[in-house]
Design an enzyme around this catalytic site. Structure first.
Site, PDB file in Angstrom:
ATOM      1  N   GLU A 169      15.348   4.232  18.146  1.00 62.46           N
ATOM      2  CA  GLU A 169      14.503   5.117  18.407  1.00 62.46           C
ATOM      3  C   GLU A 169      14.646   5.125  19.223  1.00 62.46           C
ATOM      4  OE1 GLU A 169      11.296   5.504  15.375  1.00 62.46           O
ATOM      5  OE2 GLU A 169      12.643   4.772  13.901  1.00 62.46           O
ATOM      6  N   GLY A 196       6.328   9.383   9.405  1.00 61.46           N
ATOM      7  CA  GLY A 196       5.864   9.324   8.894  1.00 61.46           C
ATOM      8  C   GLY A 196       4.278   8.866   8.781  1.00 61.46           C
ATOM      9  N   THR A 197       3.509   9.068  10.284  1.00 64.12           N
ATOM     10  CA  THR A 197       2.180   8.988  10.127  1.00 64.12           C
ATOM     11  C   THR A 197       2.453  10.248  10.756  1.00 64.12           C
ATOM     12  OG1 THR A 197       2.447   7.543  12.206  1.00 64.12           O
ATOM     13  CG2 THR A 197       1.309   6.696   9.824  1.00 64.12           C
ATOM     14  N   GLY A 207       0.796  -1.378  -0.174  1.00 58.37           N
ATOM     15  CA  GLY A 207      -0.032  -0.054   0.432  1.00 58.37           C
ATOM     16  C   GLY A 207       0.717   1.032   0.087  1.00 58.37           C
ATOM     17  N   ILE A 208       1.919   1.417   0.897  1.00 56.03           N
ATOM     18  CA  ILE A 208       2.639   2.434   1.050  1.00 56.03           C
ATOM     19  C   ILE A 208       3.692   2.539  -0.397  1.00 56.03           C
ATOM     20  CG2 ILE A 208       4.379   3.226   2.128  1.00 56.03           C
ATOM     21  CD1 ILE A 208       3.966   2.315   4.344  1.00 56.03           C
ATOM     22  N   HIS A 243      11.220  10.055  12.183  1.00 60.41           N
ATOM     23  CA  HIS A 243      10.069   8.979  12.391  1.00 60.41           C
ATOM     24  C   HIS A 243       8.771  10.367  12.276  1.00 60.41           C
ATOM     25  CE1 HIS A 243       8.858   4.659  13.295  1.00 60.41           C
ATOM     26  NE2 HIS A 243       7.673   5.166  12.058  1.00 60.41           N
ATOM     27  N   THR A 264      11.838   4.843   4.764  1.00 56.55           N
ATOM     28  CA  THR A 264      10.550   4.930   5.804  1.00 56.55           C
ATOM     29  C   THR A 264      10.600   3.524   5.949  1.00 56.55           C
ATOM     30  OG1 THR A 264       8.820   5.012   3.699  1.00 56.55           O
ATOM     31  CG2 THR A 264       9.769   6.638   4.296  1.00 56.55           C
ATOM     32  N   ALA A 265      10.794   2.311   5.899  1.00 58.36           N
ATOM     33  CA  ALA A 265      10.177   0.999   6.753  1.00 58.36           C
ATOM     34  C   ALA A 265      10.573   0.998   7.936  1.00 58.36           C
ATOM     35  CB  ALA A 265      11.081  -0.226   5.914  1.00 58.36           C
ATOM     36  N   ARG A 266      12.004   0.597   8.568  1.00 61.76           N
ATOM     37  CA  ARG A 266      12.356   0.275   9.829  1.00 61.76           C
ATOM     38  C   ARG A 266      13.742   0.567   9.778  1.00 61.76           C
ATOM     39  NH1 ARG A 266       7.872   0.936  11.287  1.00 61.76           N
ATOM     40  NH2 ARG A 266       6.577  -0.308  12.791  1.00 61.76           N
ATOM     41  N   ASP A 319      13.841   8.684   7.855  1.00 60.55           N
ATOM     42  CA  ASP A 319      12.743   8.944   8.735  1.00 60.55           C
ATOM     43  C   ASP A 319      12.811   7.489   9.182  1.00 60.55           C
ATOM     44  OD1 ASP A 319      10.556  10.162   8.969  1.00 60.55           O
ATOM     45  OD2 ASP A 319       9.025   8.791   8.308  1.00 60.55           O
TER      46      ASP A 319
END
Length: 334
Positions: free
Chosen positions: A278, A298-299, A168-169, A296, A247-249, A273
Site C-alpha cells: 500500500e 477499515g478505520t 474483537g473484529i 484500506h 480486512t487483515a493485512r 481492503d
C-alpha cells in the site's frame, strides 16, 4: 527530576490528525508535548540530538511513515536511551519491529478494541458486495449501462461465513452478518471460553473451516508465520463458488494464487481492503471484475479515529503515571 517529553509522530506534510485539546488534557499535566517536524528519516535522526532530545515516549501514527519510515530495527536502534515507550495508533503493528524494541527495553502498545466496530463494518460491506456484486452494478449505472452484462449473484441468507481469527473484529463482524441470516463458524488456535454471546460454532482446524464456508473472512495479524500463509493450498480447500474477504493485512494472502482461483472460477469473488504494498495495488487485482476493492478504509471514520487516539493517549498517561500499559502488544506479555 526533569519533565518527561512525548513526541507526537504523524506526517508533518499532511498535518497532525490527533486532537490537541485531548493531548493537552490527558498527557499535558504529565509531560512536555513535542510535535514531529522532521521532513525525512535522516533529518529525524539528526533531530534526535536536539529538538527531540530526552523524549520518553513516542505516539506513532502510520502516516509518519511517509516522512520517517517504518519503526524497523535500524530506526529503533538509533533511538536514544531515554525512549521507553512506543504507543502505536493502530491495532495492527507490523510496521514496528517489536523484537528490536523489546531488546532495547522499549514497551509497545497498540489500539485493539477501538478499531473493532469500524473494521467489522468494512468487512460486512465487502461480504455483501462480493455476494451480490453491488460494485459492478454501481459501475454500470454510473457508466450508463444499467444492467447490461450483469448476471444474478448470491444471497447471504443461509450462507456460512468462516472467520479465521475470532478476536474483537471477528466477533463484531459475526454479529453483523448474523443479521443477514448467515451462519457463523470460526477457527482460532483455541476455542473461545467462555463461549461468545452470539450463535457461532468452533471448528478445530482451518482446513475444516475452508471446506464448510461459503465466505471466508481473514481477521489475523501479519507476522512471520502468517505472511503469504493463505495461498494455493488454502484456495483449493475452499468450496467451489465461495468468496474471500480480507480486512487483515494484504501480506497474509498470496495475490497470484488468489487471482488464479478467481480466473479459474473456483472462487466466485473477493472483497479486499488491504494490499501488501500500500498504496500501490497490483494492477491485475484492479482489472479483475470479480473483486470489490477499497483503499484500506477499515478505520477511516472520525468517530473511530478519535477512539484510537484517546486510547493511545491513555496508554501514554498510564505509562507516565507508573501504572503500566492498557493495551500492550501480545509479544511483550509472554
Amino acid at each position: 527530576m526533569s519533565t518527561p517529553r512525548v513526541l507526537i509522530a504523524a506526517n508533518p506534510q499532511l498535518g497532525l490528525i490527533w486532537t490537541k485539546e485531548d493531548a493537552k488534557k490527558i498527557i499535558g499535566p504529565l509531560a512536555e508535548i513535542v510535535e514531529l517536524s522532521s521532513p525525512s528519516r535522516e533529518a529525524f535522526f539528526e533531530d534526535l540530538k536536539t529538538k527531540y532530545a530526552g523524549i520518553t515516549a513516542i505516539y506513532r501514527h502510520n502516516d509518519s511513515a511517509n516522512a520517517i519510515g517504518f519503526f524497523d530495527k535500524e530506526f529503533i536502534d538509533k533511538l536514544p536511551e531515554s525512549v521507553k515507550l512506543i504507543a502505536h495508533n493502530g491495532a495492527g503493528y507490523d510496521q514496528i519491529d517489536v523484537a528490536a524494541a523489546t531488546a532495547r527495553g522499549i514497551l509497545v502498545s497498540h489500539t485493539p478494541k477501538a478499531v473493532d466496530s469500524a473494521t467489522a463494518t468494512v468487512a460486512a460491506f465487502l461480504t455483501i458486495s462480493a455476494l451480490r456484486q453491488f460494485w459492478r452494478a454501481e459501475v454500470n449505472v454510473r457508466e450508463g449501462k444499467w444492467k447490461a452484462g450483469l448476471v444474478p449473484a448470491l444471497d447471504p441468507d443461509g450462507k456460512t461465513v468462516g472467520i479465521i481469527g475470532m478476536g474483537g473484529i471477528g466477533s463484531a463482524l459475526a454479529k453483523r452478518l448474523i443479521a443477514f441470516d448467515m451462519k457463523v463458524i470460526y477457527y482460532n488456535r483455541n476455542e473461545i471460553s467462555p463461549k461468545p454471546d452470539f450463535p457461532c460454532t468452533y471448528v478445530s482446524s482451518a482446513e475444516e473451516l475452508l471446506r464448510q464456508s461459503d465466505v471466508v473472512s481473514l481477521n489475523l495479524p501479519l507476522n512471520d508465520k502468517t505472511k503469504n500463509s493463505f495461498g494455493k493450498e488454502q484456495f483449493a480447500q475452499m468450496k467451489k463458488g465461495s468468496i474471500l474477504v480480507n480486512t487483515a493485512r494484504g501480506g497474509v494472502v498470496d495475490e497470484e494464487a488468489l487471482l488464479e482461483a478467481l480466473e479459474s472460477g473456483h472462487l466466485f469473488s473477493a472483497g479486499l481492503d488491504v494490499f501488501p504494498d500500500e498504496p500501490n495495488v497490483n494492477p491485475k487485482l484492479l482489472s479483475n471484475d470479480k473483486i470489490t476493492v477499497l483503499p484500506h478504509m477499515g478505520t477511516e471514520t472520525k468517530d473511530t479515529q478519535r477512539k484510537m487516539e484517546l486510547l493511545v493517549l491513555d496508554n501514554i498517561a498510564s505509562f507516565l503515571e507508573g501504572k503500566g500499559l492498557l493495551t500492550q502488544v501480545a509479544e511483550q506479555k509472554k
